[in-house]
Scaffold this active site. Structure first.
Site, PDB file in Angstrom:
ATOM      1  N   LYS A 201     -21.713 -18.866   7.313  1.00 43.01           N
ATOM      2  CA  LYS A 201     -21.917 -18.464   8.707  1.00 43.01           C
ATOM      3  C   LYS A 201     -21.452 -19.566   9.657  1.00 43.01           C
ATOM      4  O   LYS A 201     -21.906 -20.703   9.548  1.00 43.01           O
ATOM      5  CB  LYS A 201     -23.405 -18.169   8.943  1.00 43.01           C
ATOM      6  CG  LYS A 201     -23.910 -16.999   8.093  1.00 43.01           C
ATOM      7  CD  LYS A 201     -25.417 -16.838   8.189  1.00 43.01           C
ATOM      8  CE  LYS A 201     -26.184 -17.962   7.576  1.00 43.01           C
ATOM      9  NZ  LYS A 201     -27.616 -17.763   7.486  1.00 43.01           N
ATOM     10  N   THR A 234     -32.226 -17.702  19.543  1.00 41.58           N
ATOM     11  CA  THR A 234     -31.513 -17.510  18.277  1.00 41.58           C
ATOM     12  C   THR A 234     -32.361 -17.905  17.061  1.00 41.58           C
ATOM     13  O   THR A 234     -31.867 -17.902  15.940  1.00 41.58           O
ATOM     14  CB  THR A 234     -30.214 -18.356  18.262  1.00 41.58           C
ATOM     15  OG1 THR A 234     -30.577 -19.711  18.529  1.00 41.58           O
ATOM     16  CG2 THR A 234     -29.214 -17.869  19.282  1.00 41.58           C
ATOM     17  N   GLY A 236     -34.378 -17.649  13.968  1.00 40.47           N
ATOM     18  CA  GLY A 236     -34.616 -16.575  13.007  1.00 40.47           C
ATOM     19  C   GLY A 236     -33.402 -15.705  12.721  1.00 40.47           C
ATOM     20  O   GLY A 236     -33.502 -14.726  11.982  1.00 40.47           O
ATOM     21  N   THR A 237     -32.241 -16.073  13.290  1.00 35.16           N
ATOM     22  CA  THR A 237     -31.050 -15.219  13.052  1.00 35.16           C
ATOM     23  C   THR A 237     -30.638 -15.251  11.574  1.00 35.16           C
ATOM     24  O   THR A 237     -30.249 -14.220  11.027  1.00 35.16           O
ATOM     25  CB  THR A 237     -29.841 -15.647  13.910  1.00 35.16           C
ATOM     26  OG1 THR A 237     -29.740 -17.050  13.857  1.00 35.16           O
ATOM     27  CG2 THR A 237     -29.968 -15.188  15.330  1.00 35.16           C
ATOM     28  N   GLY A 238     -30.750 -16.417  10.929  1.00 33.88           N
ATOM     29  CA  GLY A 238     -30.349 -16.524   9.508  1.00 33.88           C
ATOM     30  C   GLY A 238     -31.228 -15.654   8.621  1.00 33.88           C
ATOM     31  O   GLY A 238     -30.730 -14.893   7.772  1.00 33.88           O
ATOM     32  N   CYS A 239     -32.562 -15.747   8.821  1.00 34.53           N
ATOM     33  CA  CYS A 239     -33.504 -14.942   8.016  1.00 34.53           C
ATOM     34  C   CYS A 239     -33.239 -13.463   8.252  1.00 34.53           C
ATOM     35  O   CYS A 239     -33.226 -12.647   7.327  1.00 34.53           O
ATOM     36  CB  CYS A 239     -34.948 -15.232   8.417  1.00 34.53           C
ATOM     37  SG  CYS A 239     -35.367 -16.968   8.407  1.00 34.53           S
TER      38      CYS A 239
END
Ligand SMILES: Cc1ncc(COP(=O)(O)OP(=O)(O)O)c(N)n1
Ligand SMILES: Cc1nc(C(=O)O)sc1CCOP(=O)(O)O
Ligand SMILES: [Mg+2]
Length: 514
Positions: A201, A234, A236-239
């Site tokens: 990412k 932003t 928590g975007t990865g989870c």
């Protein structure tokens, strides 16, 4: 005793017997999230629960750590004992049918090991590994001993691993990653560690207007672009992205399709929540439940473009209309009155200002017949007259950039001659492909691909297809009957516009393909 107010299918439930009071058993796709708790509920288990719920997927949870955190940072971490993590895993996996396991914070080597043991004992459809090592606020969430567990045991079992730039760098022994080509190299090296697919990412890539992620499936690379949303929210975007991928896989999506949907969902959620104010720190959470609020999301765009409108696609040509003494607007009016289901203004030799004026008039005509109007090549004209979309070719602006500029609502068509181009058009966010030239034509100097070439493209295309090139009354029916469900129509220029009466020609052509 439960009060029953509605009886389904005329069945009378037997009093006090809960079994007979149930309707047909139904199965909901199920993701198990193995992750840490975030007290601020922006990331971790809480984000996973919200992401899965928002994607209509059941989510069970195995908690690996409890963190005290908020929008400022991580104030404390309490790691659960591996035996208790093992007990939770056993409780869920031995009883419930889990489709996909998604992992987040795995803070000890012991936890990685018990997870791998349980995955061997209770195999699932897919394993999604989000290698959480550093929080968005910069706090370290997994030490170096965990890294060995990732490399040696967990990654070889993973169907996809989704590191951000920092995590990809740590997984590869702190190599610097500063460009998209570095991300491609990293994706390949991480793939060598064993996972079937890798998504690196690039949200933190410096000097990039877009959020570019690199997806590698062991054979091909895909660059997935979306415009960056300017927001502090932003966390928590990865989870959420990894949970969304897991949810789509649980529903039965292919891997690339799941990744694409997840990325669209994140973009829509960030857009929707960009002005939300929760907490006083630098990085706030976002709202996962935009679907409940009837928000027009790119992930739910299916009502915007109806592929059936491709049936009789009229593409204008000013030279031809001039030759027969009619204006572009008169030609478009005759075509839509004759039954054209979509129109493209393909005006190659016109001044921009004149193009804009003509487009506005044609738009009124098309709107009154509920027929979409697209513009050939010109994103600027499309935006300026608020046309329904654009058609672009392989040497025009890249479709991913067109999508960024036009937003989720406009229709984008892309010309494709090969299966590879069709795949890329789908990745880039196009809505349909124009495939040709099927037969030779005097309208455009072009390589022909024949009916076989058309079939090859249709068979792999995930997008609806309209055939173009040398198509008219004599061959349109044969094209429509090649037997591929995603071939939705024929696009024609001279068969309509290099004729005396556009209205009659359109009616006749519609009759042979309907
Ligand atoms: C429906 C449809 N399909 C293909 C084309 C060709 O587009 P492109 O390759 O960009 O060539 P030009 O039309 O710009 O000459 C099209 N216009 N419409
Ligand atoms: C505009 C265009 N694009 C093509 C492609 O192969 O992508 S062929 C073409 C011209 C089609 O004109 P006619 O219907 O008169 O043959
Ligand atoms: Mg073009």
């Amino acid at each position: 005793m439960a009060k029953v107010e509605v009886l389904c299918c005329g069945q009378v439930p037997f009093r006090n017997n809960p079994k007979t009071m149930m309707t047909q058993p139904s199965k909901i796709p199920h993701v198990l999230s193995v992750a840490g708790s975030d007290s601020g509920a922006g990331a971790g288990i809480q984000a996973d629960l919200k992401a899965c719920a928002s994607r209509h997927v059941y989510c069970s949870t195995v908690i690996t750590a409890v963190t005290a955190q908020n929008t400022v940072g991580v104030q404390g971490v309490h790691i659960l004992h591996e035996h208790f993590v093992a007990q939770q895993l056993n409780s869920v996996l031995s009883d419930m049918h889990v489709d996909v396991v998604k992992t987040g914070m795995l803070p000890s080597l012991g936890i990685v090991k018990v997870l791998c043991q349980n995955l061997r004992k209770f195999p699932v459809k897919a394993l999604v590994v989000d290698p959480v090592m550093i929080s968005t606020s910069g706090d370290v969430l997994a030490g170096s001993s965990v890294l060995a567990g990732f490399r040696e045991e967990l990654l070889p079992m993973a169907d996809i691993v989704t590191p951000n730039l920092k995590e990809a760098s740590v997984l590869l022994g702190d190599v610097p990653l500063k460009s998209v080509s570095d991300m491609r190299a990293a994706a390949k090296l991480i793939h060598d560690l064993g996972p079937r697919n890798v998504l690196v990412k690039g949200g933190d890539l410096p000097n990039s207007l877009d959020a570019i992620d690199v997806f590698f499936n062991g054979e091909e690379f895909y660059e997935l672009c979306s415009s960056r949303v300017n927001t502090r929210n932003t966390h928590g975007t990865g989870c959420t992205l990894a949970s969304c991928i897991a949810a789509e896989l649980a529903k039965g999506s292919s891997m690339l399709s799941a990744v694409k949907t997840a990325k669209q969902f994140i973009k829509a959620a960030l857009d929707y929540s960009k002005d939300l104010v929760i907490g006083n720190g630098a990085q706030g959470p976002f709202d996962h439940f935009l679907a409940l609020k009837n928000v027009n999301q790119s992930a739910y765009r299916q009502n915007r473009f109806n592929p059936d409108t491709l049936l009789l696609y009229a593409v204008t040509d000013s030279t031809m209309n001039r030759k027969w003494g009619r204006s572009i607007a008169e030609a478009v009016k005759a075509a839509v009155e004759g039954g054209a289901t979509i129109v493209q203004l393909r005006e190659k030799d016109i001044e921009t200002r004149d193009f804009l004026d003509v487009a506005k008039v044609c738009l009124k005509i098309c709107r009154s017949h509920r027929v979409p109007l697209l513009i050939n090549d010109r994103i600027d004209v499309t935006l300026a007259c608020d046309a329904d979309g654009v058609h672009i070719g392989q040497s025009d602006m890249p479709a991913s950039l067109a999508r960024t500029l036009l937003g989720p609502e406009k229709i984008i068509g892309v010309s494709c001659k090969t299966p590879e181009q069709a795949e890329q058009a789908w990745v880039d966010g196009a809505d349909y492909i124009g495939c040709g030239g099927v037969y030779p034509t005097n309208t455009k100097a072009n390589r022909t691909i024949g009916l076989d070439g058309l079939k090859d493209v249709c068979q792999v295309s995930k997008l609806p297809v309209v055939a173009i090139g040398g198509i008219g009354l004599s061959n349109a029916r044969a094209i429509m009957e090649i037997g591929v469900p995603n071939l939705k129509g024929v696009a024609v220029v001279s068969a309509l516009f290099d004729r005396e009466c556009v209205l009659t020609e359109t009616k006749n052509l519609l009759a042979v393909i309907s």
